[in-house]
Design an enzyme around this catalytic site. Structure first.
Site, PDB file in Angstrom:
ATOM      1  N   GLY A 112      -1.125 122.334  56.446  1.00 49.86           N
ATOM      2  CA  GLY A 112      -1.507 121.481  57.568  1.00 49.86           C
ATOM      3  C   GLY A 112      -1.624 122.315  58.831  1.00 49.86           C
ATOM      4  O   GLY A 112      -1.168 123.460  58.887  1.00 49.86           O
ATOM      5  N   SER A 113      -2.254 121.732  59.851  1.00 50.15           N
ATOM      6  CA  SER A 113      -2.407 122.463  61.117  1.00 50.15           C
ATOM      7  C   SER A 113      -2.514 121.473  62.266  1.00 50.15           C
ATOM      8  O   SER A 113      -2.884 120.302  62.081  1.00 50.15           O
ATOM      9  CB  SER A 113      -3.654 123.356  61.087  1.00 50.15           C
ATOM     10  OG  SER A 113      -4.824 122.579  60.894  1.00 50.15           O
ATOM     11  N   GLY A 114      -2.161 121.957  63.451  1.00 50.17           N
ATOM     12  CA  GLY A 114      -2.229 121.149  64.663  1.00 50.17           C
ATOM     13  C   GLY A 114      -2.710 121.987  65.822  1.00 50.17           C
ATOM     14  O   GLY A 114      -3.272 123.077  65.623  1.00 50.17           O
ATOM     15  N   PHE A 132      -0.981 123.556  68.166  1.00 52.65           N
ATOM     16  CA  PHE A 132      -0.204 124.750  68.490  1.00 52.65           C
ATOM     17  C   PHE A 132       0.415 125.427  67.276  1.00 52.65           C
ATOM     18  O   PHE A 132       0.961 126.516  67.400  1.00 52.65           O
ATOM     19  CB  PHE A 132       0.923 124.388  69.478  1.00 52.65           C
ATOM     20  CG  PHE A 132       0.441 123.689  70.706  1.00 52.65           C
ATOM     21  CD1 PHE A 132      -0.291 124.359  71.665  1.00 52.65           C
ATOM     22  CD2 PHE A 132       0.704 122.343  70.911  1.00 52.65           C
ATOM     23  CE1 PHE A 132      -0.743 123.716  72.800  1.00 52.65           C
ATOM     24  CE2 PHE A 132       0.256 121.688  72.031  1.00 52.65           C
ATOM     25  CZ  PHE A 132      -0.480 122.375  72.988  1.00 52.65           C
ATOM     26  N   VAL A 168       1.032 125.019  59.311  1.00 52.36           N
ATOM     27  CA  VAL A 168       2.042 124.990  58.256  1.00 52.36           C
ATOM     28  C   VAL A 168       1.438 125.613  56.998  1.00 52.36           C
ATOM     29  O   VAL A 168       0.387 125.178  56.524  1.00 52.36           O
ATOM     30  CB  VAL A 168       2.513 123.555  57.959  1.00 52.36           C
ATOM     31  CG1 VAL A 168       3.590 123.574  56.869  1.00 52.36           C
ATOM     32  CG2 VAL A 168       3.058 122.895  59.227  1.00 52.36           C
ATOM     33  N   LYS A 173       6.316 126.550  59.197  1.00 49.85           N
ATOM     34  CA  LYS A 173       5.556 126.127  60.378  1.00 49.85           C
ATOM     35  C   LYS A 173       5.473 127.312  61.329  1.00 49.85           C
ATOM     36  O   LYS A 173       6.501 127.809  61.799  1.00 49.85           O
ATOM     37  CB  LYS A 173       6.235 124.933  61.047  1.00 49.85           C
ATOM     38  CG  LYS A 173       5.433 124.297  62.166  1.00 49.85           C
ATOM     39  CD  LYS A 173       6.127 123.030  62.672  1.00 49.85           C
ATOM     40  CE  LYS A 173       5.277 122.289  63.691  1.00 49.85           C
ATOM     41  NZ  LYS A 173       5.936 121.039  64.157  1.00 49.85           N
ATOM     42  N   ASP A 192       6.983 110.389  67.671  1.00 52.46           N
ATOM     43  CA  ASP A 192       5.650 110.523  67.052  1.00 52.46           C
ATOM     44  C   ASP A 192       5.687 110.014  65.607  1.00 52.46           C
ATOM     45  O   ASP A 192       5.215 110.681  64.686  1.00 52.46           O
ATOM     46  CB  ASP A 192       5.184 111.983  67.096  1.00 52.46           C
ATOM     47  CG  ASP A 192       3.674 112.110  66.870  1.00 52.46           C
ATOM     48  OD1 ASP A 192       2.968 111.099  67.042  1.00 52.46           O
ATOM     49  OD2 ASP A 192       3.215 113.218  66.526  1.00 52.46           O
TER      50      ASP A 192
END
Length: 410
Positions: free
Chosen positions: A149-151, A153, A156, A171, A267
């Site tokens: 996964g990614s966001g 900032f 993962v 992470k 969140d």
């Protein structure tokens, strides 16, 4: 008499208080008044000293010449263009005095500074990276593989320990993206909170590792399937009621554990819940999490639009625990109906719906009134009337013929 007048003038001039300009003006007026008095006395003296006509012409002429010279000398002293003619040289003395006074003030301040102790370095914060991160491990111990996964900032990735072959979810925060103190503090806070908690339904942090380019959170590896993707795989994107309540109750118990520690997630959403094959769920992503006592409030705007509470949108002071409850209500509604209770054409329209509209559900999808009671309790717009986490988990709907995996606290 002329000498006596000169002496008097000099004494009056020297006696002037040069420290105060107003005092100078006042004393100048006094001096001028004295001069006028002296002139009057001189006039009287001249009248009293006039010689009789019997004096010879030579003596009378000499006396008149002396009188004229003496009068001329006085006129030169008092008939000047400005009234401060008698104060010649005072300005220079004032300037010298002010310079001396400034020098004395500077020296006095310097003496005070010299006596002050040198400032001490502030103690290291409890969130210092060298205290939060493991100093014995290095990222070279792990082989990084697929991206989980990614966001904005962080990313993962699946990491495999080169020695034990154990799998971990790592992470990775690149330091170049943490370009201000607030972002760095958020990462430190996330590590600090994760190190404090151990719960069956919350992701576990094993180590935090810092290197020159990144900060790495080595966590337990669950799977790559989130609750969001799991629900999408179901017909009509809806879970059976009993399964829905079982999964939701586990999430609620994780929130109960956090709130008892004064920790708020901030969140909560389907994407931040991972599914295990045993139908046990794990709450992840503590990037927005905060530790806050019940007597404190915040007005920080954060979270995911569909899950945001009215008080977050309005940016009014509130305790974030109440916003977690709101997000749980959105989550349960989404799981049981396949839809969000509030919709908008854009974020602005969505925020208006959240703040102003009542909860709406599709009438074609019949919802158990007991489940609807929990949803309405969580989605109460008035924070004072909104349910607490204890009211949620103690509702009878979760204790009637529903298989709830036991929650183990380590």
């Amino acid at each position: 008499m002329q000498r006596q007048f000169d002496i008097t003038l000099e004494l009056k001039t020297d006696a002037i208080n040069i420290y105060d300009l107003n005092s100078i003006k006042l004393q100048a007026d006094v001096i001028l008044k004295n001069i006028e008095n002296q002139i009057n006395k001189c006039s009287q003296w001249k009248s009293s000293k006039e010689q009789p006509l019997s004096l010879n012409t030579t003596q009378n002429t000499r006396i008149q010449q002396q009188d004229r010279q003496w009068s001329t000398s006085i006129n030169k002293k008092i008939q000047q263009p400005r009234p401060f003619s008698a104060l010649s040289g005072v300005g220079t003395r004032i300037k010298r005095f002010e310079d001396a006074k400034d020098k004395q003030k500077i020296e006095s301040q310097q003496q005070i500074i010299d006596k002050c102790p040198l400032p001490q370095k502030p103690p290291k914060s409890a969130l210092a990276l060298n205290q939060l991160c493991n100093q014995e491990l290095i990222m070279g111990n792990f082989k990084l593989e697929t991206i989980l996964g990614s966001g904005s900032f962080a990313m993962v990735r699946l990491g495999i320990d080169k020695n034990s072959k154990e799998k971990y979810a790592i992470k990775i925060y690149e330091k170049i993206k943490l370009n201000d103190s607030q972002k760095m503090n958020n990462v430190k806070r996330e590590i600090s909170i994760l190190k404090r908690i151990e719960h069956q339904n919350i992701i576990k942090l094993y180590w935090a590792i810092e290197d020159k380019k990144s900060i790495n959170l080595v966590m337990e590896y669950i799977s790559s399937q989130s609750l969001a993707s799991y629900i999408k795989s179901k017909p009509n994107r809806i879970l059976p009621e009993k399964e829905c309540l079982s999964l939701f109750y586990q999430i609620a118990m994780a929130i109960k554990y956090l709130h008892d520690l004064n920790i708020c997630h901030r969140d909560i959403k389907l994407d931040n819940v991972l599914m295990m094959k045993t139908n046990v769920v794990k709450l992840i992503d503590f990037g927005f999490a905060i530790c806050m006592p019940l007597n404190q409030k915040t007005n920080v705007f954060c979270g995911t639009p569909h899950y945001m509470s009215p008080e977050i949108i309005a940016k009014v002071p509130h305790h974030p625990a109440s916003s977690d409850i709101w997000s749980l209500g959105i989550l349960l509604s989404r799981m049981i109906t396949g839809e969000y209770p509030f919709k908008g054409q854009n974020d602005k329209d969505l925020y208006r719906q959240i703040q102003c509209q009542k909860v709406k559900t599709n009438q074609d999808k019949k919802i158990n009134e007991n489940v609807m009671r929990v949803i309405n309790g969580c989605l109460e717009k008035n924070v004072q009337n909104r349910w607490s986490i204890d009211q949620v988990i103690n509702d009878p709907v979760f204790h009637k013929d529903i298989l709830i995996p036991s929650v183990k606290v380590f």
